[in-house]
Design a protein around this motif. Sequence first.
Motif, PDB file in Angstrom:
ATOM      1  N   THR A 187     -26.883 -19.223 -22.272  1.00  0.00           N
ATOM      2  CA  THR A 187     -27.934 -18.340 -22.206  1.00  0.00           C
ATOM      3  C   THR A 187     -27.576 -16.785 -22.029  1.00  0.00           C
ATOM      4  OG1 THR A 187     -29.288 -19.968 -20.774  1.00  0.00           O
ATOM      5  CG2 THR A 187     -29.964 -17.684 -20.444  1.00  0.00           C
ATOM      6  N   ASN A 198     -27.899 -16.679 -11.293  1.00  0.00           N
ATOM      7  CA  ASN A 198     -28.402 -17.671 -12.250  1.00  0.00           C
ATOM      8  C   ASN A 198     -27.343 -18.254 -13.323  1.00  0.00           C
ATOM      9  OD1 ASN A 198     -30.874 -18.055 -11.039  1.00  0.00           O
ATOM     10  ND2 ASN A 198     -31.884 -16.685 -12.586  1.00  0.00           N
ATOM     11  N   VAL A 238     -40.333 -18.925 -18.001  1.00  0.00           N
ATOM     12  CA  VAL A 238     -39.188 -18.751 -16.718  1.00  0.00           C
ATOM     13  C   VAL A 238     -39.254 -17.285 -15.879  1.00  0.00           C
ATOM     14  CG1 VAL A 238     -37.301 -19.840 -17.682  1.00  0.00           C
ATOM     15  CG2 VAL A 238     -37.708 -17.436 -18.352  1.00  0.00           C
ATOM     16  N   THR A 252     -35.238 -20.649  -5.394  1.00  0.00           N
ATOM     17  CA  THR A 252     -36.491 -20.267  -5.019  1.00  0.00           C
ATOM     18  C   THR A 252     -37.481 -20.219  -6.134  1.00  0.00           C
ATOM     19  OG1 THR A 252     -36.372 -17.894  -5.063  1.00  0.00           O
ATOM     20  CG2 THR A 252     -35.725 -18.758  -2.964  1.00  0.00           C
ATOM     21  N   GLY A 253     -37.097 -20.011  -7.174  1.00  0.00           N
ATOM     22  CA  GLY A 253     -37.864 -20.044  -8.440  1.00  0.00           C
ATOM     23  C   GLY A 253     -38.700 -18.564  -8.505  1.00  0.00           C
ATOM     24  N   LEU A 254     -38.175 -17.714  -7.803  1.00  0.00           N
ATOM     25  CA  LEU A 254     -38.723 -16.188  -7.648  1.00  0.00           C
ATOM     26  C   LEU A 254     -37.837 -15.287  -8.651  1.00  0.00           C
ATOM     27  CD1 LEU A 254     -40.332 -16.289  -4.057  1.00  0.00           C
ATOM     28  CD2 LEU A 254     -41.584 -16.319  -6.336  1.00  0.00           C
ATOM     29  N   SER A 266     -32.750 -26.918  -9.238  1.00  0.00           N
ATOM     30  CA  SER A 266     -32.913 -25.704  -8.756  1.00  0.00           C
ATOM     31  C   SER A 266     -32.927 -25.690  -7.118  1.00  0.00           C
ATOM     32  CB  SER A 266     -34.118 -24.975  -9.019  1.00  0.00           C
ATOM     33  OG  SER A 266     -34.567 -23.895  -8.380  1.00  0.00           O
ATOM     34  N   ALA A 298     -38.896 -13.672 -11.824  1.00  0.00           N
ATOM     35  CA  ALA A 298     -40.144 -12.850 -11.473  1.00  0.00           C
ATOM     36  C   ALA A 298     -39.821 -11.428 -10.984  1.00  0.00           C
ATOM     37  CB  ALA A 298     -41.020 -13.674 -10.569  1.00  0.00           C
ATOM     38  N   PHE A 336     -29.049 -12.780 -21.325  1.00  0.00           N
ATOM     39  CA  PHE A 336     -30.230 -11.903 -20.857  1.00  0.00           C
ATOM     40  C   PHE A 336     -29.784 -10.390 -21.268  1.00  0.00           C
ATOM     41  CE2 PHE A 336     -31.449 -15.386 -18.149  1.00  0.00           C
ATOM     42  CZ  PHE A 336     -33.032 -15.230 -18.057  1.00  0.00           C
ATOM     43  N   GLY A 372     -28.249 -23.696 -20.507  1.00  0.00           N
ATOM     44  CA  GLY A 372     -29.289 -23.086 -21.323  1.00  0.00           C
ATOM     45  C   GLY A 372     -30.490 -23.664 -20.944  1.00  0.00           C
ATOM     46  N   ILE A 373     -31.704 -23.037 -21.382  1.00  0.00           N
ATOM     47  CA  ILE A 373     -33.169 -23.302 -21.220  1.00  0.00           C
ATOM     48  C   ILE A 373     -33.858 -23.757 -22.447  1.00  0.00           C
ATOM     49  CG2 ILE A 373     -35.281 -21.952 -20.553  1.00  0.00           C
ATOM     50  CD1 ILE A 373     -33.318 -19.673 -19.437  1.00  0.00           C
TER      51      ILE A 373
HETATM   52  P1  ADP Z   1     -34.335 -20.112  -9.258  1.00  0.00           P
HETATM   53  O1  ADP Z   1     -34.329 -19.698  -7.912  1.00  0.00           O
HETATM   54  O2  ADP Z   1     -34.893 -21.418  -9.206  1.00  0.00           O
HETATM   55  O3  ADP Z   1     -32.965 -19.773 -10.210  1.00  0.00           O
HETATM   56  P2  ADP Z   1     -35.259 -18.175 -11.190  1.00  0.00           P
HETATM   57  O4  ADP Z   1     -36.781 -17.227 -11.288  1.00  0.00           O
HETATM   58  O5  ADP Z   1     -34.136 -17.237 -11.040  1.00  0.00           O
HETATM   59  O6  ADP Z   1     -35.477 -19.258  -9.954  1.00  0.00           O
HETATM   60  O7  ADP Z   1     -35.166 -18.675 -12.593  1.00  0.00           O
HETATM   61  C1  ADP Z   1     -36.274 -19.890 -12.925  1.00  0.00           C
HETATM   62  C2  ADP Z   1     -35.692 -20.940 -13.914  1.00  0.00           C
HETATM   63  O8  ADP Z   1     -34.898 -20.561 -15.110  1.00  0.00           O
HETATM   64  C3  ADP Z   1     -34.464 -21.513 -13.171  1.00  0.00           C
HETATM   65  O9  ADP Z   1     -35.038 -22.444 -12.191  1.00  0.00           O
HETATM   66  C4  ADP Z   1     -33.802 -22.262 -14.133  1.00  0.00           C
HETATM   67  O10 ADP Z   1     -34.242 -23.345 -14.607  1.00  0.00           O
HETATM   68  C5  ADP Z   1     -33.886 -21.108 -15.266  1.00  0.00           C
HETATM   69  N1  ADP Z   1     -32.747 -20.352 -15.399  1.00  0.00           N
HETATM   70  C6  ADP Z   1     -32.502 -19.150 -14.944  1.00  0.00           C
HETATM   71  N2  ADP Z   1     -31.628 -18.558 -15.314  1.00  0.00           N
HETATM   72  C7  ADP Z   1     -30.797 -19.267 -16.092  1.00  0.00           C
HETATM   73  C8  ADP Z   1     -29.576 -19.434 -16.879  1.00  0.00           C
HETATM   74  N3  ADP Z   1     -28.763 -18.554 -16.679  1.00  0.00           N
HETATM   75  N4  ADP Z   1     -29.289 -20.498 -17.333  1.00  0.00           N
HETATM   76  C9  ADP Z   1     -30.078 -21.587 -17.437  1.00  0.00           C
HETATM   77  N5  ADP Z   1     -31.165 -21.760 -16.824  1.00  0.00           N
HETATM   78  C10 ADP Z   1     -31.857 -20.637 -16.166  1.00  0.00           C
END
Ligand code: ADP
Length: 496
Positions: free
Chosen positions: A481, A394, A435, A453-455, A447, A458, A483, A426-427
Motif C-alpha cells: 500500500t 498501519n 477505509v 480501532t477502525g478509527l 484488525s 478517519a 499513502f 494491501g487493500i
Molecule cells: P485500524 O485501527 O483497524 O487500523 P484504520 O482506520 O487505521 O483502522 O484502518 C482501516 C482499515 O484499513 C484497517 O482495518 C485495514 O484493514 C486497512 N488498512 C489501513 N492501512 C493499511 C495498510 N497500510 N495496509 C493494508 N491495509 C490497511
Amino acid sequence: MTEFLSNLKSVIRLRSLRARIFLIILVLGIVPCILVRVTIVSDYESRAVETRVSAVQNQLTITANHLVANKYISALTGRADDYTGSLDVMDAEIEMLSNVYEGRIMIIGGNFKVLKDTYGISEGKTIISEEVIKCFQGVSTSYYDKNLGYIELTTPIADTTAEGGSGVIRGVMLTSISDDSIISMADVLGNNAFILEITIIILVAALAVILSRFLVSPITTLTGRINAVKAGYNNLLEPVNDCTETEHISESFNKLLTRINALDESRGEFVANVSHELKTPMASMKVLSDSLLASPDASVEDYREFMEDITSQIDRENRIITDLLALVKMDDTSSQNLKPVPTDINELTELVLKRLRSIARKQNVDVTFETKRKIIAEVDEVKITSLITNLVENAIKYNHENGWVRVSLDADHQDFKLTVEDSGLGIPEESLAHVYERFYRVDKSHSREIGGTGLGLAICRKVVLMHHGTIDLTSKEGEGTRFVVTIPLSYIADAK
Ligand code: ADP
C-alpha cells in the motif's frame, strides 16, 4: 389568543405580507378616488362662478347701454335737460335685475357718488375702490369672495355717442350677487361624489382583502405543509406548485430535509457502531471473569493469565475511547481547534519513527526514512504527529514478517509531501473507498487482534482536511500500500 395578538402586532407593524398588500391596494384605489372628487368639486365651483359672472356681466352691459341711451346718469345728477327716457322705467329695469340675481346694484356717478342703490342705504355716499377706479378707465372687473359668499362686478356705463370720441364713461354699475345657488349646487355635487367615494372605498377594501388573501395563499399553504412536516405527519414537504417562488422554496426545503435525514441516519449508525465497539471488550472481560468465578480450583497462574487478558481488553477499550474523543474533537473544524505553528517536519517524522521502530522490530519489519530537504511547515504539531503515527503504524501492522516500510519526505515551494509505502497485505479494490469510514476494517477480526480501532484513517483524513491538504491511496492486495499526503507549507486560514 396569544397567536391572535402576535398576528395583530405583526399586522400593525406591517410585518405581515398580507397587511402590506392590503394597504398598497387600498392606497392605490382610494387616493386617486379622493383626488378626483376634490378636483371635480372645486373645478365645478370655479367654472360655475365664471359662467355666472359672464352671464351677469352681459346682462349688466345691456342695462348700462340702456342707461346711457336714456341719459339716466345725467338725469340723476340733475343735468338732464335733454332727458329722453323715464327714470321710473330705468329704475324698474335695475330693480328687476337685482331681484333676478338676488343681489344689489349701485350706480356710481363720475364723482364717485352713489346715485342709485337698490338697497337704498348708500345713496349719496362716495365709493372709491380700486375696482371702481379701474372701471372708470373702461375695464370691467369681477371678484369672488368665497368666505363672505358673494361675487362683486363692476360695469362701465360707457357713452359711445358722446362728443369728443367714443367711450366716455358716464358712471359705473357696482353689482354684488350672492353665490348661494352655486354653493348649493356644489354641495349637492359634493354629497353625491362623497357617497360614490365611500362606495368605491368599501369596494376597494373588499377587493384588497380578497386580493391580499389570494396573493398570500401559496405562502399560507406552504406554512401549513411545513407545519405538517414539523409535527411529524410527513417525512418530506408536499411541494406547493402554485407559483415559482413557493416551488423553489419547497424544492430547497426538501433538499435540506433529505440532508438532515441522511445526517440523522449516519449519526444513528455511528452511535450503533460505537456501542458495538465498546461492548466487544466488555463482553470479553465478562466471559473471562465469569469463567474464573466458575472455576473455584483455578490456580494463581490461571488468575494471572486471565487478568492479563482482561488488562489487554481494558487497554483496547481505552484506545477506542481515546480515538473517539480525538475524532469528535476534530469534528469541530473551526480554526480555534487547530494551532498551526512553524514545525520541523523532518524532526517530527524522525521522532515518530523512533517510537514505532520497537513495534516494527517485533514483526521484523524494516522501516527506512528518506528526506530530500529540510522542511519547515505551519502545522498543528500534535495532529500531524497522530497522522504520521497512524499511517506508519498501519504500514507496520498490516505487513508480512520481514517486510519493509518506506517513509519519505519532499517539498516544493508550496506544499510538502509525505509518502508512506509498505510491502504489506494491501487493500482489496472494493474496500479502497471505505477505509476512511469510521470503524471500517478490511478484516475485522485481524484488525482487532492486532489492536486496531477502525478509527485511525478517519482521524488521518480529518487532520489532512483541517490543514487544507489531500490524501491519496494506492494499493494492491497482496503487494502493498502507498499513502501520499500533501499539505501546504503555510497554513491557509478559513475565510470567515
Ligand atoms: P485500524 O485501527 O483497524 O487500523 P484504520 O482506520 O487505521 O483502522 O484502518 C482501516 C482499515 O484499513 C484497517 O482495518 C485495514 O484493514 C486497512 N488498512 C489501513 N492501512 C493499511 C495498510 N497500510 N495496509 C493494508 N491495509 C490497511
